[in-house]
Scaffold this motif. Structure first.
Motif, PDB file in Angstrom:
ATOM      1  N   TRP A   6      -3.817   0.563   4.029  1.00  0.00           N
ATOM      2  CA  TRP A   6      -4.464   1.713   3.411  1.00  0.00           C
ATOM      3  C   TRP A   6      -4.011   1.869   1.973  1.00  0.00           C
ATOM      4  N   SER A   7      -4.956   2.061   1.071  1.00  0.00           N
ATOM      5  CA  SER A   7      -4.616   2.315  -0.321  1.00  0.00           C
ATOM      6  C   SER A   7      -3.946   3.673  -0.419  1.00  0.00           C
ATOM      7  N   GLY A   8      -2.952   3.782  -1.290  1.00  0.00           N
ATOM      8  CA  GLY A   8      -2.262   5.057  -1.440  1.00  0.00           C
ATOM      9  C   GLY A   8      -0.973   4.908  -2.216  1.00  0.00           C
ATOM     10  N   ILE A   9      -0.206   5.975  -2.241  1.00  0.00           N
ATOM     11  CA  ILE A   9       1.054   6.015  -2.964  1.00  0.00           C
ATOM     12  C   ILE A   9       2.173   5.580  -2.027  1.00  0.00           C
ATOM     13  N   TYR A  10       2.972   4.633  -2.486  1.00  0.00           N
ATOM     14  CA  TYR A  10       4.066   4.098  -1.684  1.00  0.00           C
ATOM     15  C   TYR A  10       5.357   4.142  -2.486  1.00  0.00           C
ATOM     16  N   SER A  11       6.467   4.259  -1.778  1.00  0.00           N
ATOM     17  CA  SER A  11       7.785   4.163  -2.397  1.00  0.00           C
ATOM     18  C   SER A  11       8.277   2.738  -2.220  1.00  0.00           C
ATOM     19  N   CYS A  42      -0.964   1.655  -4.645  1.00  0.00           N
ATOM     20  CA  CYS A  42      -1.453   0.330  -4.258  1.00  0.00           C
ATOM     21  C   CYS A  42      -2.915   0.443  -3.850  1.00  0.00           C
ATOM     22  N   ASP A  43      -3.776  -0.342  -4.492  1.00  0.00           N
ATOM     23  CA  ASP A  43      -5.209  -0.358  -4.199  1.00  0.00           C
ATOM     24  C   ASP A  43      -5.503  -1.621  -3.390  1.00  0.00           C
ATOM     25  N   PHE A  44      -5.575  -1.476  -2.066  1.00  0.00           N
ATOM     26  CA  PHE A  44      -5.743  -2.626  -1.191  1.00  0.00           C
ATOM     27  C   PHE A  44      -7.173  -3.156  -1.154  1.00  0.00           C
ATOM     28  N   GLY A  72      -4.815  -4.706 -11.362  1.00  0.00           N
ATOM     29  CA  GLY A  72      -4.975  -3.318 -10.928  1.00  0.00           C
ATOM     30  C   GLY A  72      -4.564  -3.054  -9.494  1.00  0.00           C
ATOM     31  N   PHE A  73      -3.985  -4.049  -8.832  1.00  0.00           N
ATOM     32  CA  PHE A  73      -3.576  -3.874  -7.433  1.00  0.00           C
ATOM     33  C   PHE A  73      -2.488  -2.822  -7.303  1.00  0.00           C
ATOM     34  N   GLN A  74      -1.505  -2.843  -8.193  1.00  0.00           N
ATOM     35  CA  GLN A  74      -0.374  -1.916  -8.117  1.00  0.00           C
ATOM     36  C   GLN A  74      -0.227  -1.194  -9.447  1.00  0.00           C
ATOM     37  N   LYS A  75      -0.224   0.162  -9.396  1.00  0.00           N
ATOM     38  CA  LYS A  75      -0.052   0.948 -10.614  1.00  0.00           C
ATOM     39  C   LYS A  75       1.228   1.765 -10.476  1.00  0.00           C
ATOM     40  N   TRP A  76       2.134   1.589 -11.421  1.00  0.00           N
ATOM     41  CA  TRP A  76       3.408   2.304 -11.409  1.00  0.00           C
ATOM     42  C   TRP A  76       3.168   3.765 -11.753  1.00  0.00           C
TER      43      TRP A  76
END
Length: 63
Positions: A6-11, A23-25, A33-37
């Protein structure tokens, strides 16, 4: 890579601190653009201990 779908905010663990990333899965892993800090996660060490006691007072009925 560890099973999230699932796309979303991860630690995630950075070089020395926890960081929050989006993370945009829907994109391939090698896409820019897969991972945005987002920033650093505010993680504190919890010293206090938590104890929980649960007791059932009636029989369990499964239908």
């Amino acid at each position: 890579m560890i099973g999230h779908i699932w796309s979303g905010i991860y630690s995630v663990m950075g070089s020395s601190v926890m960081e929050s990333v989006y993370c945009d899965f829907t994109k391939p892993i090698d896409d820019a653009g897969f991972q945005k800090w987002i920033g650093y996660a505010n993680v504190r060490q919890i010293i206090a201990r938590l104890f929980l006691f649960v007791q059932r007072t009636s029989p369990l009925i499964i239908r």
